[in-house]
Design a protein around this motif. Sequence first.
Motif, mmCIF file in Angstrom:
data_model
loop_
_atom_site.group_PDB
_atom_site.id
_atom_site.type_symbol
_atom_site.label_atom_id
_atom_site.label_comp_id
_atom_site.label_asym_id
_atom_site.label_seq_id
_atom_site.Cartn_x
_atom_site.Cartn_y
_atom_site.Cartn_z
ATOM 1 N N GLU A 271 -7.042 5.091 2.917
ATOM 2 C CA GLU A 271 -8.381 4.792 2.403
ATOM 3 C C GLU A 271 -8.895 3.439 2.892
ATOM 4 O O GLU A 271 -10.094 3.217 2.927
ATOM 5 C CB GLU A 271 -8.365 4.820 0.863
ATOM 6 N N ASN A 272 -7.987 2.517 3.210
ATOM 7 C CA ASN A 272 -8.430 1.184 3.643
ATOM 8 C C ASN A 272 -7.500 0.635 4.730
ATOM 9 O O ASN A 272 -6.598 -0.159 4.478
ATOM 10 C CB ASN A 272 -8.488 0.238 2.441
ATOM 11 N N THR B 235 0.843 -1.206 0.000
ATOM 12 C CA THR B 235 0.000 0.000 0.000
ATOM 13 C C THR B 235 0.873 1.249 0.000
ATOM 14 O O THR B 235 2.048 1.199 0.329
ATOM 15 C CB THR B 235 -0.891 0.062 1.266
ATOM 16 N N SER B 236 0.258 2.358 -0.373
ATOM 17 C CA SER B 236 0.925 3.652 -0.304
ATOM 18 C C SER B 236 0.293 4.437 0.845
ATOM 19 O O SER B 236 -0.688 3.995 1.436
ATOM 20 C CB SER B 236 0.706 4.403 -1.612
ATOM 21 N N ARG C 90 2.212 6.960 -8.974
ATOM 22 C CA ARG C 90 1.503 6.746 -7.703
ATOM 23 C C ARG C 90 1.351 7.996 -6.852
ATOM 24 O O ARG C 90 1.008 7.899 -5.683
ATOM 25 C CB ARG C 90 2.292 5.751 -6.860
ATOM 26 N N ASP D 49 -4.824 -2.572 4.972
ATOM 27 C CA ASP D 49 -3.409 -2.269 5.197
ATOM 28 C C ASP D 49 -2.829 -3.158 6.303
ATOM 29 O O ASP D 49 -1.747 -3.723 6.173
ATOM 30 C CB ASP D 49 -3.271 -0.783 5.559
ATOM 31 N N GLN E 275 -1.523 7.015 0.655
ATOM 32 C CA GLN E 275 -2.904 7.336 0.278
ATOM 33 C C GLN E 275 -3.803 6.103 0.404
ATOM 34 O O GLN E 275 -4.852 6.154 1.050
ATOM 35 C CB GLN E 275 -2.902 7.837 -1.172
ATOM 36 N N SER E 276 -3.370 4.960 -0.173
ATOM 37 C CA SER E 276 -4.255 3.788 -0.170
ATOM 38 C C SER E 276 -4.405 3.215 1.237
ATOM 39 O O SER E 276 -5.460 2.698 1.591
ATOM 40 C CB SER E 276 -3.773 2.721 -1.154
ATOM 41 N N SER E 277 -3.361 3.323 2.063
ATOM 42 C CA SER E 277 -3.502 2.814 3.428
ATOM 43 C C SER E 277 -4.499 3.672 4.203
ATOM 44 O O SER E 277 -5.274 3.159 5.020
ATOM 45 C CB SER E 277 -2.155 2.750 4.154
ATOM 46 N N TYR F 79 -0.287 3.932 7.204
ATOM 47 C CA TYR F 79 0.941 3.371 6.625
ATOM 48 C C TYR F 79 2.052 3.343 7.681
ATOM 49 O O TYR F 79 2.720 2.324 7.887
ATOM 50 C CB TYR F 79 1.316 4.240 5.425
#
Length: 317
Positions: A85-86, A78-79, A182, A90, A81-83, A143
């Motif tokens: 969001e979820n 994950t990045s 990304r 993560d 941002q994505s961590s 993250y």
Amino acid sequence: MKKAVILGGGGFIGSHLADELIKHDYEVTLFNRPHFDRKNVKHLTGQVAEIEGDFNNESDVERAIKGQPIVFHLVGTTSLQSSAENIVNDLDVNVLSSVRLLEKSIECGVKKIVFVSSGGTVYGPSVQIPIRENHPLNPICAYGLSKSAIEQHLCCNNYLQGLDYAVLRFANPYGKRQNTSRKQGAICTFLEKLYRNEPVEIWGDGSVVRDYVYISDAVKALRLAAECRTKEKTFNVGTGTGYSLNEIKAFIEKETGGRLKVMYKAPRSFDVPVNVLDVSLIREVLGWQSRTTLVEGIQKTWEWINSRSRDELACSK
Ligand SMILES: NC(=O)c1ccc[n+]([C@@H]2O[C@H](COP(=O)([O-])OP(=O)(O)OC[C@H]3O[C@@H](n4cnc5c(N)ncnc54)[C@H](O)[C@@H]3O)[C@@H](O)[C@H]2O)c1
């Protein structure tokens, strides 16, 4: 012959680490997802062994680490941002799978795990600059929370089971092969946008300060950490000098002769204002320090951006 497996060896950091290990006569195995994009490791064909599988699958991980004395753990799913969001995902794909890796490593007789953590996020808003390794860990993003949880598991596992480890808290690594699609890694992203004549987005007013370390310097720290048995286990990997995004923009314009168009956006809540790492411990204990100046690093990265083939350009969009 020295021997190691790199979990996530096909990525940005992993491919540079493979170059570094091969240069130092290691027998290297790369572990990656099936059908991963091979562009970072095409040049290593014939020089490394490769195993494909899923880091979240125990038997795949067992196949990867069996008979390996050193495991470099660089799987990042994950990045920032994505961590954010979820968070549950993560924890699942990063923390739980890393804990399973530790258990499997004991079973398989691994001697040492070297983990790439995030010096940019585990500390959270810092009370001292530059930040030393003993600074409190107060991450303000999922993250960073996952990275610090994995660090703690490594430490606890070492205490209970004796598995040796090293944690390398990377600042902001940059250089060739960095994935610019990304929204991560300011230097490469800015250079890519300049190359394409597209505007860059900056969250906030551009005053956010980060420590940028050139990738081929950073991976040397990973190799040294694997080779040295030390009582210190956790090291910052940076330069000890910080630059704001506006300063990075100015450096890039000066070195390339180009002009970057910038769209300033609202700041992100999970970005700390300043992050600069104190690197005296790694210098004293492992004899490592970053050698590439920011100007040299920007020049090398710009050369790479300009030298890519049409296929690579399509992938980085
Ligand atoms: N790049 C940075 O700025 C930075 C900074 C600090 C820490 N890190 C950490 O360093 C590590 C490597 O970062 P990177 O930039 O090279 O990432 P990357 O995305 O370029 O590479 C990650 C690699 O892991 C592999 N991978 C991902 N999920 C997998 C899975 N489930 N099973 C098998 N392989 C899988 C991918 O195929 C890829 O080869 C990550 O843990 C990242 O969080 C990166």
